[in-house]
Design an enzyme around this catalytic site. Structure first.
Site, PDB file in Angstrom:
ATOM      1  N   HIS A 124      60.770  32.892 -87.801  1.00 40.20           N
ATOM      2  CA  HIS A 124      61.180  32.380 -86.488  1.00 40.20           C
ATOM      3  C   HIS A 124      60.478  33.089 -85.326  1.00 40.20           C
ATOM      4  O   HIS A 124      60.692  32.723 -84.163  1.00 40.20           O
ATOM      5  CB  HIS A 124      62.698  32.530 -86.329  1.00 40.20           C
ATOM      6  CG  HIS A 124      63.482  31.836 -87.401  1.00 40.20           C
ATOM      7  ND1 HIS A 124      63.879  32.471 -88.554  1.00 40.20           N
ATOM      8  CD2 HIS A 124      63.916  30.557 -87.502  1.00 40.20           C
ATOM      9  CE1 HIS A 124      64.547  31.624 -89.318  1.00 40.20           C
ATOM     10  NE2 HIS A 124      64.576  30.450 -88.710  1.00 40.20           N
TER      11      HIS A 124
ATOM     12  N   CYS B 151      60.797  26.619 -89.920  1.00 38.23           N
ATOM     13  CA  CYS B 151      60.881  27.942 -90.557  1.00 38.23           C
ATOM     14  C   CYS B 151      60.635  27.887 -92.071  1.00 38.23           C
ATOM     15  O   CYS B 151      59.944  28.744 -92.627  1.00 38.23           O
ATOM     16  CB  CYS B 151      62.220  28.606 -90.249  1.00 38.23           C
ATOM     17  SG  CYS B 151      63.672  27.611 -90.588  1.00 38.23           S
TER      18      CYS B 151
ATOM     19  N   ASP C 100      60.543  37.294 -91.148  1.00 37.09           N
ATOM     20  CA  ASP C 100      61.227  36.249 -90.397  1.00 37.09           C
ATOM     21  C   ASP C 100      60.223  35.244 -89.832  1.00 37.09           C
ATOM     22  O   ASP C 100      59.403  35.584 -88.969  1.00 37.09           O
ATOM     23  CB  ASP C 100      62.026  36.880 -89.255  1.00 37.09           C
ATOM     24  CG  ASP C 100      63.049  35.928 -88.662  1.00 37.09           C
ATOM     25  OD1 ASP C 100      62.837  34.708 -88.750  1.00 37.09           O
ATOM     26  OD2 ASP C 100      64.048  36.409 -88.106  1.00 37.09           O
TER      27      ASP C 100
END
Length: 466
Positions: A425, A299, A423
């Site tokens: 992820h 990440c 994000d």
């Protein structure tokens, strides 16, 4: 100059090749320059002739602007109605391409693309061919000029008026191409003049500049400084590097990455609140892209890639976004990691992101330390000032997770704050609707953070350069 400040605006964009074919009696510089100027003048006359044809792309519409002949439409047809004749890529049940009006939602201006063509023959009886042979010594120069003009019209303007402005813009562009060609000649070699569009802050809007193809940006600084002065732009950030060129909304990016997914989001409403956002463009980098399975460990690498894409797309650096291995090798090169780190699945954090940005991009960063997530709610002023002065994405790492902060909504009077989070992820396809509706790019409250974990924020600093 084209303004894009109205939802009712239509951009007419004309592209096409024009062949520059020049015969010079000698290789003397003065003679060659005069011959090139004569050839450009002939091209300008050709554009004004009755043989000039404009074809509306993906439609049956043909326009002879200099003799006021229009096929499928009339000279008085409003520009907006031309969209009714432009075919979309959608297939109807009969297997034919749909001619339904394009969806213009989300665009500040709709684009009508036109192709520039020249009639090779003339109507009337055919005459017998005549062959002539001339023997002479001359120097022949040829190049294909990539014409690219854009003008703004309102939806109610007639297509005739729009085409008239296009031809005026094309004539001006040919003058600019002539100037660039003569200025950057290298002996008897021509450098192809290349028009590029740049979207400048209001009130300038969309402007077109001609640069010589093949000349790197670092050799065009004097020309860029002149443009900054002409358009009254600050001299601490680039606006006219090639990476700053405007990307028209109807053209997909070739690399497949989404750009600026946050622009479709609605801003949160806070009492006396203001929104402070990333400036410019970036690519959304996340898990599982580039055929790399980094689910569970990559990440921070992806957040770093998003930051690197910002610096590349603003024109500060020319290098491509680094891969995971290049990031790892950079950390080895600066002495932060052992050689066994390259090719591993080890995490990195904000300090490593700072080191890589400095080593690979020459970009310095500030680190903001927060002892626990609950303290992030009190950092509104620091984050707002960062987006005002620097405008770069922020990497934040805490616990075992890393995210990218693209902006904040903050009320100075109440202290209320929301964070615009990208994000890394996410593991799915480049689907803007899924990414925004499922919150992979979205506004988050203070409870988004682990209230007891410590966080480090890497705030990249924007270089002062043009």
């Amino acid at each position: 100059m084209v303004l894009l400040d109205s939802e009712s605006a239509v951009i007419l964009r004309l592209r096409g090749p024009l062949e520059l074919k020049c015969h010079a009696d000698s290789t003397d510089v003065v003679h060659m320059q005069k011959a090139i100027s004569r050839t450009f003048e002939a091209l300008r006359l050709q554009v004004k002739s009755e043989s000039c044809v404009l074809a509306v792309c993906d439609s049956p519409v043909l326009i002879w602007p200099n003799k006021c002949v229009f096929e499928e439409i009339t000279p008085d047809t409003p520009c907006e109605e031309v969209f009714q004749l432009i075919q979309t890529a959608d297939q109807d049940t009969g297997g034919k391409r749909s001619t339904k009006k394009k969806n213009r939602k989300g665009l500040s201006a709709s684009i009508i693309n036109l192709s520039l063509m020249m009639e090779a023959t003339k109507p009337g009886p055919l005459s017998a061919p005549i062959l002539a042979r001339t023997i002479q010594t001359s120097h022949f120069l040829c190049a294909t000029l990539p014409v690219d003009c854009a003008v703004r019209s309102s939806c109610s303007d007639t297509i005739k008026d729009g085409c008239g402005r296009l031809l005026e813009a094309l004539t001006r562009q040919l003058f600019d191409m002539e100037k660039a060609t003569l200025q950057h000649m290298r002996g008897a070699t021509l450098l192809v003049p290349e028009p590029l569009h740049f979207l400048l802050p209001e009130p300038n809007g969309l402007v077109t500049v001609v640069f010589p193809r093949g000349v790197p940006d670092n050799e065009l600084e004097a020309q860029r400084r002149g443009l900054h002065g002409k358009f009254e732009l600050p001299d601490d950030r680039p606006y006219f590097r090639r990476a700053n060129a405007y990307h028209f909304p109807n053209e997909p990016y070739k690399d497949g990455y989404l750009r600026n997914p946050h622009v479709v989001l609605t801003h949160p409403a806070l009492d006396n609140g203001k929104v402070y956002l990333v400036q410019g463009f970036y690519s959304y980098h996340h898990y599982m892209q580039d055929r790399v399975d980094d689910n569970g460990w990559g990440c921070a690498y992806r957040s770093l890639q998003t930051i690197c894409s910002w610096f590349q797309q603003q024109g500060y650096v020319e290098r491509c976004v680094p891969s995971h291995k290049e990031i790892q090798q950079a950390l080895v090169d600066v002495g932060d990691k052992q050689t066994s780190f390259v090719g591993s699945r080890q995490w990195i954090g904000s300090i490593e992101v700072q080191a890589v940005l400095d080593h690979l991009l020459g970009v310095t960063s500030k680190i903001l330390f927060v002892s626990q997530g609950s303290e992030l709610a009190s950092k509104g002023r620091e984050l707002a000032n960062h987006f005002l002065s620097e405008g770069t994405p922020i990497m934040i790492g805490g616990g075992v997770l890393a995210h990218t902060i693209l902006g904040v909504a903050w009320s100075e009077t109440t202290g209320e704050i929301r964070y615009l989070i990208l994000d890394p992820h996410y593991t799915g396809a480049e689907d803007l609707q899924v990414i925004t509706e499922k919150g992979w790019c979205g506004w988050k409250g203070p409870d988004f953070w682990d209230q007891t974990a410590y966080y480090n924020l890497c705030l990249p600093q924007r270089p002062r350069a043009i």
